[in-house]
Design a protein around this motif. Structure first.
Motif, PDB file in Angstrom:
ATOM      1  N   ILE A   1       7.258 -20.894   4.086  1.00  0.00           N
ATOM      2  CA  ILE A   1       5.741 -20.645   3.225  1.00  0.00           C
ATOM      3  C   ILE A   1       5.003 -19.911   4.448  1.00  0.00           C
ATOM      4  O   ILE A   1       4.382 -18.577   3.822  1.00  0.00           O
ATOM      5  CB  ILE A   1       5.474 -21.680   2.763  1.00  0.00           C
ATOM      6  N   SER A   2       5.084 -20.451   5.189  1.00  0.00           N
ATOM      7  CA  SER A   2       4.513 -19.704   6.493  1.00  0.00           C
ATOM      8  C   SER A   2       4.016 -18.502   5.714  1.00  0.00           C
ATOM      9  O   SER A   2       2.932 -17.832   6.419  1.00  0.00           O
ATOM     10  CB  SER A   2       3.818 -20.903   7.845  1.00  0.00           C
ATOM     11  N   ALA A   3       5.994 -18.246   7.162  1.00  0.00           N
ATOM     12  CA  ALA A   3       5.889 -16.671   6.755  1.00  0.00           C
ATOM     13  C   ALA A   3       5.129 -16.126   5.907  1.00  0.00           C
ATOM     14  O   ALA A   3       4.820 -14.626   5.914  1.00  0.00           O
ATOM     15  CB  ALA A   3       7.283 -16.381   7.570  1.00  0.00           C
ATOM     16  N   ALA A   4       5.868 -16.550   5.148  1.00  0.00           N
ATOM     17  CA  ALA A   4       5.577 -15.952   3.624  1.00  0.00           C
ATOM     18  C   ALA A   4       3.795 -15.228   3.645  1.00  0.00           C
ATOM     19  O   ALA A   4       3.780 -13.703   3.626  1.00  0.00           O
ATOM     20  CB  ALA A   4       6.329 -15.747   2.520  1.00  0.00           C
ATOM     21  N   LEU A   5       3.412 -16.435   3.430  1.00  0.00           N
ATOM     22  CA  LEU A   5       1.906 -15.866   3.893  1.00  0.00           C
ATOM     23  C   LEU A   5       0.983 -15.142   4.818  1.00  0.00           C
ATOM     24  O   LEU A   5       0.785 -14.423   4.766  1.00  0.00           O
ATOM     25  CB  LEU A   5       0.762 -17.388   4.064  1.00  0.00           C
ATOM     26  N   ALA A   6       1.830 -14.867   6.022  1.00  0.00           N
ATOM     27  CA  ALA A   6       1.169 -14.082   6.765  1.00  0.00           C
ATOM     28  C   ALA A   6       2.287 -13.058   6.831  1.00  0.00           C
ATOM     29  O   ALA A   6       1.742 -12.113   7.257  1.00  0.00           O
ATOM     30  CB  ALA A   6       2.061 -14.510   8.454  1.00  0.00           C
ATOM     31  N   GLY A   7       3.838 -13.250   6.326  1.00  0.00           N
ATOM     32  CA  GLY A   7       4.216 -11.889   5.690  1.00  0.00           C
ATOM     33  C   GLY A   7       3.389 -10.384   4.120  1.00  0.00           C
ATOM     34  O   GLY A   7       2.577  -9.580   4.995  1.00  0.00           O
ATOM     35  N   LEU A   8       2.216 -11.080   3.714  1.00  0.00           N
ATOM     36  CA  LEU A   8       1.957 -10.895   2.967  1.00  0.00           C
ATOM     37  C   LEU A   8       0.596 -10.887   3.403  1.00  0.00           C
ATOM     38  O   LEU A   8      -0.326  -9.148   2.679  1.00  0.00           O
ATOM     39  CB  LEU A   8       0.878 -11.949   1.343  1.00  0.00           C
ATOM     40  N   GLY A   9      -0.202 -11.702   4.655  1.00  0.00           N
ATOM     41  CA  GLY A   9      -1.641 -11.216   5.318  1.00  0.00           C
ATOM     42  C   GLY A   9      -1.262  -9.552   5.289  1.00  0.00           C
ATOM     43  O   GLY A   9      -2.239  -9.219   5.810  1.00  0.00           O
ATOM     44  N   GLY A  10       0.110  -9.210   7.107  1.00  0.00           N
ATOM     45  CA  GLY A  10       0.162  -8.021   6.915  1.00  0.00           C
ATOM     46  C   GLY A  10      -0.107  -7.055   6.374  1.00  0.00           C
ATOM     47  O   GLY A  10      -0.022  -6.341   6.823  1.00  0.00           O
ATOM     48  N   GLY A  11       0.577  -7.223   5.114  1.00  0.00           N
ATOM     49  CA  GLY A  11       0.453  -6.612   4.127  1.00  0.00           C
ATOM     50  C   GLY A  11      -0.773  -5.762   3.799  1.00  0.00           C
ATOM     51  O   GLY A  11      -0.851  -4.679   4.466  1.00  0.00           O
ATOM     52  N   ILE A  12      -1.835  -6.888   3.200  1.00  0.00           N
ATOM     53  CA  ILE A  12      -3.201  -6.873   3.688  1.00  0.00           C
ATOM     54  C   ILE A  12      -3.592  -5.486   4.472  1.00  0.00           C
ATOM     55  O   ILE A  12      -4.427  -4.430   4.347  1.00  0.00           O
ATOM     56  CB  ILE A  12      -3.561  -7.937   3.245  1.00  0.00           C
ATOM     57  N   ILE A  13      -3.508  -6.205   5.816  1.00  0.00           N
ATOM     58  CA  ILE A  13      -4.036  -5.645   6.876  1.00  0.00           C
ATOM     59  C   ILE A  13      -3.274  -4.237   6.585  1.00  0.00           C
ATOM     60  O   ILE A  13      -4.233  -2.680   6.894  1.00  0.00           O
ATOM     61  CB  ILE A  13      -3.797  -6.004   8.035  1.00  0.00           C
ATOM     62  N   ALA A  14      -2.183  -4.063   6.432  1.00  0.00           N
ATOM     63  CA  ALA A  14      -1.956  -2.241   6.472  1.00  0.00           C
ATOM     64  C   ALA A  14      -2.000  -1.591   5.695  1.00  0.00           C
ATOM     65  O   ALA A  14      -2.513  -0.044   5.723  1.00  0.00           O
ATOM     66  CB  ALA A  14      -0.180  -2.463   6.479  1.00  0.00           C
ATOM     67  N   CYS A  15      -2.391  -2.527   4.688  1.00  0.00           N
ATOM     68  CA  CYS A  15      -3.427  -1.229   3.585  1.00  0.00           C
ATOM     69  C   CYS A  15      -4.278  -1.160   3.582  1.00  0.00           C
ATOM     70  O   CYS A  15      -5.390  -0.398   3.031  1.00  0.00           O
ATOM     71  CB  CYS A  15      -3.445  -2.339   1.708  1.00  0.00           C
ATOM     72  N   THR A  16      -4.761  -1.853   4.361  1.00  0.00           N
ATOM     73  CA  THR A  16      -7.049  -1.642   5.240  1.00  0.00           C
ATOM     74  C   THR A  16      -6.447  -0.910   5.953  1.00  0.00           C
ATOM     75  O   THR A  16      -7.629   0.533   5.417  1.00  0.00           O
ATOM     76  CB  THR A  16      -7.028  -3.665   5.116  1.00  0.00           C
TER      77      THR A  16
END
Lengths: 440, 313
Positions: free
Chosen positions: B210-225
C-alpha cells in the motif's frame, strides 16, 4: 476563558505565518520603468557543484554593485535574489514560480545544471519570463525546442568539446590511442559522446583503449589510474570538474601518470588555483569559453584588470569560468536592455521587446565580445591552451593559447550538434588559428 | 469519518485553497507537498509497525518515471496516474516480498539500498533515461481537456486535495481495520501476533505494498506537476525527506503527513528565501526542535492544544 485565548492565539500564529506570502504579492508591470530591476539567479549554493555556484553568485554580487554605482541599467538599480538549485527540480520550479509571481522578478538567470535548465526553460516560456541561461552546457536546449523567452549568453557543450579535440589534434597530431575518464552523469556521458563522434571524423583510426566512468562524487581513482598506467594511452581525456578533478589530478600526479600520457582537461581552468603546481606543465586545459583572468587579448584592458583585482580583494580567489559566465550574462542583459531602450525611444522595453533584442545582440563583456544567435544560442570563441609553470603565480598558467572561433566549432542553427560533429574533417584541424604564447 | 479529523481536514483544505488563490505560486508548492504527503502516508503505515523505510523515494521515482516513459504514448492524466500507482504497486510487491522479512535497521537499510540501485540505474541507463538531465514530460490532458497553465495548476491542486482527503480517509479506515490494528502489534510484540494466527510478514507486506502504491501515485503527481523528472527523485536525500516529513507531521493521525508536508515545503521555501546559503540549517533546527520538544510532531501539538483541552473543558 484561557481555552479561548490559547486557541485564538494559536490560530492567529498559524494563520499569520502561513499567510505571509499573501502579504507580499507584487505583479510585474511591463513598459513602465521600474523602481528597481529584480534579477532572480538560480545557482548551486550547496552540494558539489557549489564550486561553480558560489563563484558565480559572488561575481553577480560584485558586478551588480559595480553596475549600480554606475547608475544600474538605464538608470534603474539592480537587485538580485539568489536561489539554491541543489535540492532538485521540484524545489527549483517552485522557487522560480515564487520569484516570478511573488517577488515580481523581471529577469531570471537560470542554472548551472543542465537538468535544471531543461526544466526551467519551458516554465519560463509559460510564465513569459525573460530568462538567461547563464552556465548550463547541454546543447539539447535550443536543438530540441525553440523558446521566445530564453537565451544563452555562452556557448554550449559542442564547441566546448570540439575545441580541445582540434587543439590536441593540432599539437599532438600523431596520437593513436585514447582513454576517457568522465564522471558518470549526463555531462560526462554527453561530452564523451560528442568527443567520440568528433574524433572519429577528425582523426579516424584512433583506438579507444578505456572508457572509465567512475561514479559521480567518487573520491578515489586509484583503480582507474592503475589501469591507465598499464594501458599507456597517448591521450587521456576527462571532462571531470570540481573536487573529483582535483582529486584525480593529485592522485594521477602522485603516480606519475602525467609523464606517460597527454591529458586533455577541458574544464581544468576552474581547478588551477586549487591544485596549484601539482598539475604539471603540458596539460591541455580549457575553461568553457572565451575567458580567463589572463585572457591573451584582454589581460591589459582596464575592465578585466579592475574586475580581477576587485574580485580577488573581496573573495581572495582568482576568478574562474563561472564568474565570467555570470559576467557575460549580466553584461549581455545590460546591453540588451540598453539596445531595446534605444530602439524604444528611451522608454523601458516590454519583456517581448527585450527578448527580441537579445537575439542577434552583439555585446562586449570582460574578455571580449560575443553574439547571440537567432535561436537564442550564444556564440563565443573557445580558449584552449597548455599549462605552464611561471614564477608569478603559485599555480599553472595557460600557455600556447588558441582561440577557436565559433565558425569552426559550433554547429549552425537547425542542426544537431552530435550529427554535425560527424561532418568535421581532418582539414578542420588546419583551420585553427595560430597559437598565442603566455606573456607575463 | 471521525469528526475530530474531518473538521481540521476540510478546514485545512479550505485554507490551502485560499492561500493558493491569494498567492498563485503556492499552487505548485502545495501540489508537490500533497504528493509527498501521499508518500508519507505510506511511511506512516510502516511507522505504525515500527519500521522506518529510508528508501521510499524509490516508489516516487518509479511513479514519476512511469509517467515520463508512458507520456509519449498516453496523453491522459486519468490513465497516467493509475499507471504510476500500478507501477509502484508492482515494484513494491517485488521488493516487499524481500524486505518484509526484515525488521528495524535491516528493513531501513535494505530499502535504502533498493532505492539507490534504482537511482544508479536511472543515471547509468543514459540512452533511455537521459541520465541526470532527466526527461521532459509534456503536459497531459485531464479528462480529455487540454488545459492552459493556470487552469492546469488549479486542477492539479484541487485533484491533489481530493486525492489526499479520499486516500487519507481510506488510510484511517485501514488503520482501524483488523489488519491495520495488527501493525502496532508488530511494533510491540510480533510473536504474540503470530500466536494469534496472523502472519506478521503478510501484514507488513500488505502495508508495504500500500505504501509503495501511495508513493507511486505521489510520484506520478510530481511528474505531472513539475513536467520534468530527474533521477534525483530517488536519491537517498529524498527518502530522508519523507521520513523527516513523517516525524515533523507526527504519526498520530493520517492528517499528520499532509500537515507535515505542507509545513516542510513552506519552511523550506521561506528558509531558502531568507537564508539562501543556510536554509538546510533552518530545516535541521526545526527537526531538532520537533524531536526534542514535540516528539509526536505537529499533529501532536495540535492535539495537545486543541483536542485535549477541548475535551477537558
Amino acid at each position: 476563558m484561557p481555552k479561548l485565548t490559547r486557541r485564538a492565539a494559536l490560530q492567529t500564529a498559524v494563520a499569520s505565518t502561513v499567510a505571509l506570502p499573501t502579504l507580499l504579492p507584487r505583479e510585474a508591470i511591463g513598459q513602465q520603468r521600474p523602481s528597481e530591476l529584480k534579477i532572480g539567479i538560480s545557482t548551486f549554493l550547496s552540494g558539489p557543484a557549489s564550486v561553480f555556484g558560489v563563484p558565480g553568485r559572488n561575481a553577480a554580487d560584485l558586478l551588480i554593485d559595480q553596475f549600480n554605482r554606475a547608475g544600474g541599467i538605464g538608470g534603474v538599480p539592480i537587485r538580485s535574489i539568489v536561489i539554491d538549485e541543489a535540492p532538485g527540480v521540484d524545489f527549483l520550479l517552485g522557487e522560480c514560480r515564487r520569484l516570478v509571481q511573488n517577488e515580481g522578478v523581471d529577469v531570471m538567470l537560470a542554472s548551472i545544471s543542465s537538468g535544471s535548465c531543461l526544466a526551467v526553460a519551458p516554465l519560463a516560456e509559460q510564465l513569459r519570463m525573460p530568462t538567461i541561461l547563464w552556465d548550463c552546457g547541454t546543447q539539447r536546449i535550443f536543438e530540441e525546442a525553440s523558446y521566445r523567452y530564453c537565451v544563452r549568453t555562452q556557448a554550449n557543450a559542442v564547441p566546448e568539446i570540439v575545441a580541445p579535440l582540434l587543439y590536441v589534434a593540432k599539437v599532438k597530431p600523431d596520437f593513436r590511442t585514447l582513454a576517457v575518464l568522465n564522471q558518470d552523469y549526463a555531462w560526462g556521458r554527453d561530452s564523451w559522446a560528442i568527443w567520440k563522434a568528433a574524433m572519429d571524423a577528425v582523426k579516424p583510426g584512433v583506438r579507444v583503449v578505456a572508457e572509465l566512468f567512475p561514479r559521480f562524487g567518487a573520491t578515489d581513482f586509484s583503480t582507474e589510474i592503475t589501469r591507465l598506467l598499464a594501458l599507456r594511452p597517448d591521450v587521456i581525456f576527462s571532462t571531470s570538474w570540481g573536487g573529483e578533478l582535483d582529486t584525480f589530478i593529485r592522485q594521477a600526479a602522485e603516480r606519475r601518470l602525467f609523464e606517460r600520457s597527454t591529458f586533455v582537461l577541458p574544464l581544468a581552468e576552474s581547478s588551477l588555483e586549487r591544485v596549484g603546481k601539482t598539475l604539471p606543465e603540458g596539460v591541455i586545459v580549457g575553461g568553457r569559453g572565451d575567458h580567463w583572468f589572463l585572457h591573451p587579448t584582454a589581460k591589459d584592458t582596464q575592465i578585466l584588470k579592475d574586475f580581477t583585482a576587485a574580485y580577488r580583494q573581496r573573495f581572495n580567489l582568482y576568478p574562474i569560468y563561472p564568474t565570467f559566465h555570470m559576467a557575460q550574462a549580466l553584461y549581455g542583459l545590460k546591453a540588451g536592455y540598453e539596445k531595446a531602450m534605444a530602439a524604444n525611444g528611451g522608454a523601458w522595453p516590454s519583456r517581448e521587446q527585450l527578448m527580441d533584442t537579445m537575439r542577434g545582440l552583439q555585446f562586449a563583456h570582460l574578455t571580449g565580445t560575443m553574439t547571440i544567435r537567432e535561436d537564442g544560442q550564444g556564440l563565443e570563441p573557445m580558449l584552449i591552451g597548455m599549462t605552464k609553470h611561471v614564477n608569478e603565480y603559485p599555480f599553472p598558467v595557460i600557455d600556447r593559447m588558441v582561440m577557436f572561433p565559433p565558425e569552426l566549432t559550433m554547429n549552425p542553427v537547425g542542426t544537431k550538434g552530435l550529427d554535425w560533429v560527424r561532418l568535421l574533417t581532418p582539414a578542420s584541424v588546419q583551420r585553427a588559428p595560430a597559437e598565442i604564447p603566455y606573456r607575463a | 469519518m471521525d469528526r475530530r479529523l474531518a473538521l481540521p481536514a476540510f478546514a485545512g483544505a479550505a485554507l490551502v485553497i485560499a492561500l493558493a488563490a491569494s498567492a498563485p505560486w503556492l499552487k505548485f508548492v502545495f501540489t508537490i507537498a500533497l504528493a509527498k504527503g501521499l508518500a508519507v502516508t505510506g511511511i506512516l503505515l510502516l511507522l505504525r509497525a515500527g519500521q522506518v523505510s529510508f528508501g521510499h523515494a524509490l516508489y516516487i521515482a518509479v511513479g514519476a518515471y512511469t509517467v515520463a516513459f508512458t507520456r509519449p504514448h498516453v496523453g491522459e492524466m486519468l490513465l497516467l496516474l493509475p499507471l504510476a500507482a500500478a507501477a509502484g504497486t508492482i515494484v513494491g510487491l517485488a521488493v516487499g516480498l524481500f524486505v518484509a522479512r526484515y525488521r528495524d535497521i535491516f528493513f531501513g537499510m535494505l530499502n535504502l539500498a533498493f532505492s539507490m540501485v534504482f537511482y544508479s540505474l536511472l543515471e547509468k541507463l543514459y540512452e533511455y533515461t537521459k541520465g541526470t538531465d532527466g526527461i521532459r514530460v509534456a503536459r497531459p490532458t485531464i479528462a480529455g481537456m487540454a488545459l492552459e497553465r493556470v487552469d492546469y495548476e488549479w486542477t492539479m491542486l484541487i485533484g491533489g486535495i481530493a486525492l489526499a482527503l479520499a486516500l487519507g480517509w481510506l488510510a484511517s479506515r485501514f488503520l482501524a481495520s483488523p489488519l491495520g490494528q495488527a501493525l502496532p502489534a508488530i511494533k510491540t510484540r510480533e510473536t504474540r501476533l503470530e500466536f494469534a494466527g496472523i502472519s506478521a510478514k503478510r501484514v507488513l507486506l500488505v502495508a508495504y505494498v500500500i505504501s509503495a502504491a501511495l508513493a507511486g501515485l505521489g510520484g506520478g503527481i510530481i511528474a505531472c506537476t513539475t513536467l520534468h523528472v530527474t533521477p534525483l527523485l530517488s536519491y537517498w536525500t529524498h527518502s530522508g525527506e519523507l521520513v523527516f516529513i513523517a516525524i515533523l507531521g507526527g504519526g498520530g493521525s493520517v492528517l499528520g503527513p499532509y500537515l507535515g508536508a505542507i509545513v516542510y515545503e513552506l519552511v523550506r521555501v521561506y528558509a531558502a528565501a531568507a537564508f539562501p546559503d543556510g536554509w538546510q540549517m533552518i530545516l535541521g533546527a526545526v527537526l531538532l526542535l520537533i524531536i526534542l520538544f514535540a516528539a509526536r510532531g505537529l499533529w501532536g501539538i495540535y492535539e495537545d492544544l486543541v483536542l485535549r483541552k477541548g475535551r477537558r473543558a
